[in-house]
Design an enzyme around this catalytic site. Structure first.
Site, PDB file in Angstrom:
ATOM      1  N   HIS A 191       2.435 -12.745   2.789  1.00 26.04           N
ATOM      2  CA  HIS A 191       3.281 -12.148   3.822  1.00 26.04           C
ATOM      3  C   HIS A 191       2.395 -11.485   4.875  1.00 26.04           C
ATOM      4  CE1 HIS A 191       2.794  -8.751   0.873  1.00 26.04           C
ATOM      5  NE2 HIS A 191       2.424  -8.172   1.988  1.00 26.04           N
TER       6      HIS A 191
HETATM    7  C1  T46 Z   1       0.740  -5.884   0.634  1.00 25.97           C
HETATM    8  C2  T46 Z   1      -0.118  -6.420  -0.454  1.00 25.97           C
HETATM    9  C3  T46 Z   1      -1.568  -6.210  -0.202  1.00 25.97           C
HETATM   10  C4  T46 Z   1       7.546  -1.016  -4.174  1.00 25.97           C
HETATM   11  O1  T46 Z   1       8.633  -0.701  -4.699  1.00 25.97           O
HETATM   12  N1  T46 Z   1       6.837  -0.092  -3.468  1.00 25.97           N
HETATM   13  C5  T46 Z   1       5.636  -0.378  -2.897  1.00 25.97           C
HETATM   14  O2  T46 Z   1       5.038   0.516  -2.263  1.00 25.97           O
HETATM   15  C6  T46 Z   1       5.098  -1.704  -3.055  1.00 25.97           C
HETATM   16  C7  T46 Z   1       3.771  -2.045  -2.420  1.00 25.97           C
HETATM   17  C8  T46 Z   1       5.810  -2.612  -3.771  1.00 25.97           C
HETATM   18  N2  T46 Z   1       7.021  -2.260  -4.324  1.00 25.97           N
HETATM   19  C9  T46 Z   1       7.724  -3.259  -5.137  1.00 25.97           C
HETATM   20  C10 T46 Z   1       8.239  -4.472  -4.400  1.00 25.97           C
HETATM   21  C11 T46 Z   1       8.212  -5.539  -5.455  1.00 25.97           C
HETATM   22  O3  T46 Z   1       9.385  -5.479  -6.214  1.00 25.97           O
HETATM   23  O4  T46 Z   1       6.816  -3.747  -6.103  1.00 25.97           O
HETATM   24  C12 T46 Z   1       7.057  -5.123  -6.354  1.00 25.97           C
HETATM   25  C13 T46 Z   1       5.783  -5.954  -6.127  1.00 25.97           C
HETATM   26  O5  T46 Z   1       5.468  -5.942  -4.717  1.00 25.97           O
HETATM   27  P1  T46 Z   1       4.999  -7.265  -3.940  1.00 25.97           P
HETATM   28  O6  T46 Z   1       5.622  -8.458  -4.537  1.00 25.97           O
HETATM   29  O7  T46 Z   1       5.254  -7.024  -2.480  1.00 25.97           O
HETATM   30  O8  T46 Z   1       3.425  -7.244  -4.253  1.00 25.97           O
HETATM   31  P2  T46 Z   1       2.249  -8.047  -3.514  1.00 25.97           P
HETATM   32  O9  T46 Z   1       1.041  -7.861  -4.334  1.00 25.97           O
HETATM   33  O10 T46 Z   1       2.642  -9.432  -3.174  1.00 25.97           O
HETATM   34  O11 T46 Z   1       2.066  -7.274  -2.101  1.00 25.97           O
HETATM   35  C14 T46 Z   1       1.595  -5.933  -2.102  1.00 25.97           C
HETATM   36  C15 T46 Z   1       2.360  -5.081  -1.086  1.00 25.97           C
HETATM   37  O12 T46 Z   1       3.774  -5.168  -1.358  1.00 25.97           O
HETATM   38  C16 T46 Z   1       2.145  -5.527   0.323  1.00 25.97           C
HETATM   39  O13 T46 Z   1       2.628  -4.554   1.223  1.00 25.97           O
HETATM   40  O14 T46 Z   1       0.350  -5.874   1.789  1.00 25.97           O
HETATM   41  O15 T46 Z   1       0.201  -5.918  -1.749  1.00 25.97           O
END
Ligand code: T46
Length: 130
Positions: free
Chosen positions: A49
């Site tokens: 993303h």
């Molecule tokens: C990014 C990359 C580097 C939350 O509830 N609060 C938070 O602050 C974050 C970061 C995530 N979440 C929840 C949302 C999802 O249900 O945690 C779960 C996993 O997040 P996500 O699928 O977005 O994880 P990544 O590793 O794909 O992305 C993350 C960050 O979300 C994003 O902002 O830039 O790491």
């Protein structure tokens, strides 16, 4: 695209090492949120993303992985392994993390609170916005 890195001072003595990061001094924004990513399998790709406005600094504090940064024109792959180096993930930069070692821990310093509406999760939409 240009890679922006921050080289943090490693404060070491005979007891071990310590790195301190201060907002608006060691990185160019105020830190509103800190999160860390660990226990990711080797075959997994995370991220996939861009953020519309969020600025973040990523530090690989343990293990290794690869970080792909893509501004819609150029792509850079950054090998993540330096405990004392932060990588800027600017707004409107598509990013992916992969090649995780089992012990990899990524620390992320974010300039704003979590907001799902700030995410662009569709690559074609990202390209059209940029
Ligand atoms: C990014 C990359 C580097 C939350 O509830 N609060 C938070 O602050 C974050 C970061 C995530 N979440 C929840 C949302 C999802 O249900 O945690 C779960 C996993 O997040 P996500 O699928 O977005 O994880 P990544 O590793 O794909 O992305 C993350 C960050 O979300 C994003 O902002 O830039 O790491």
């Amino acid at each position: 695209m240009e890679l922006t890195t921050f080289n943090f001072k490693m404060r070491g003595d005979e007891r071990g090492s310590l790195v301190a990061i201060e907002e608006n001094r060691d990185i160019p924004f105020a830190i509103k949120r800190v999160y860390y990513i660990f226990g990711t399998g080797e075959a997994v790709i995370r991220g996939l993303h861009a953020h519309k406005t969020l600025r973040q600094v990523m530090i690989c504090i343990h293990g290794t992985c690869s970080l792909l940064l893509d501004n819609g024109t150029d792509k850079i792959v950054v090998p993540m392994h330096d405990r004392d180096q932060g990588i800027l993930i600017d707004a409107m930069v598509w990013h992916e993390m992969y090649n995780f070692s089992p012990d990899c821990v990524l620390l992320v310093l974010a300039g704003d609170f979590y907001d799902e509406s700030d995410y662009l999760r569709d690559y074609n939409e990202f390209l059209s916005v940029i």
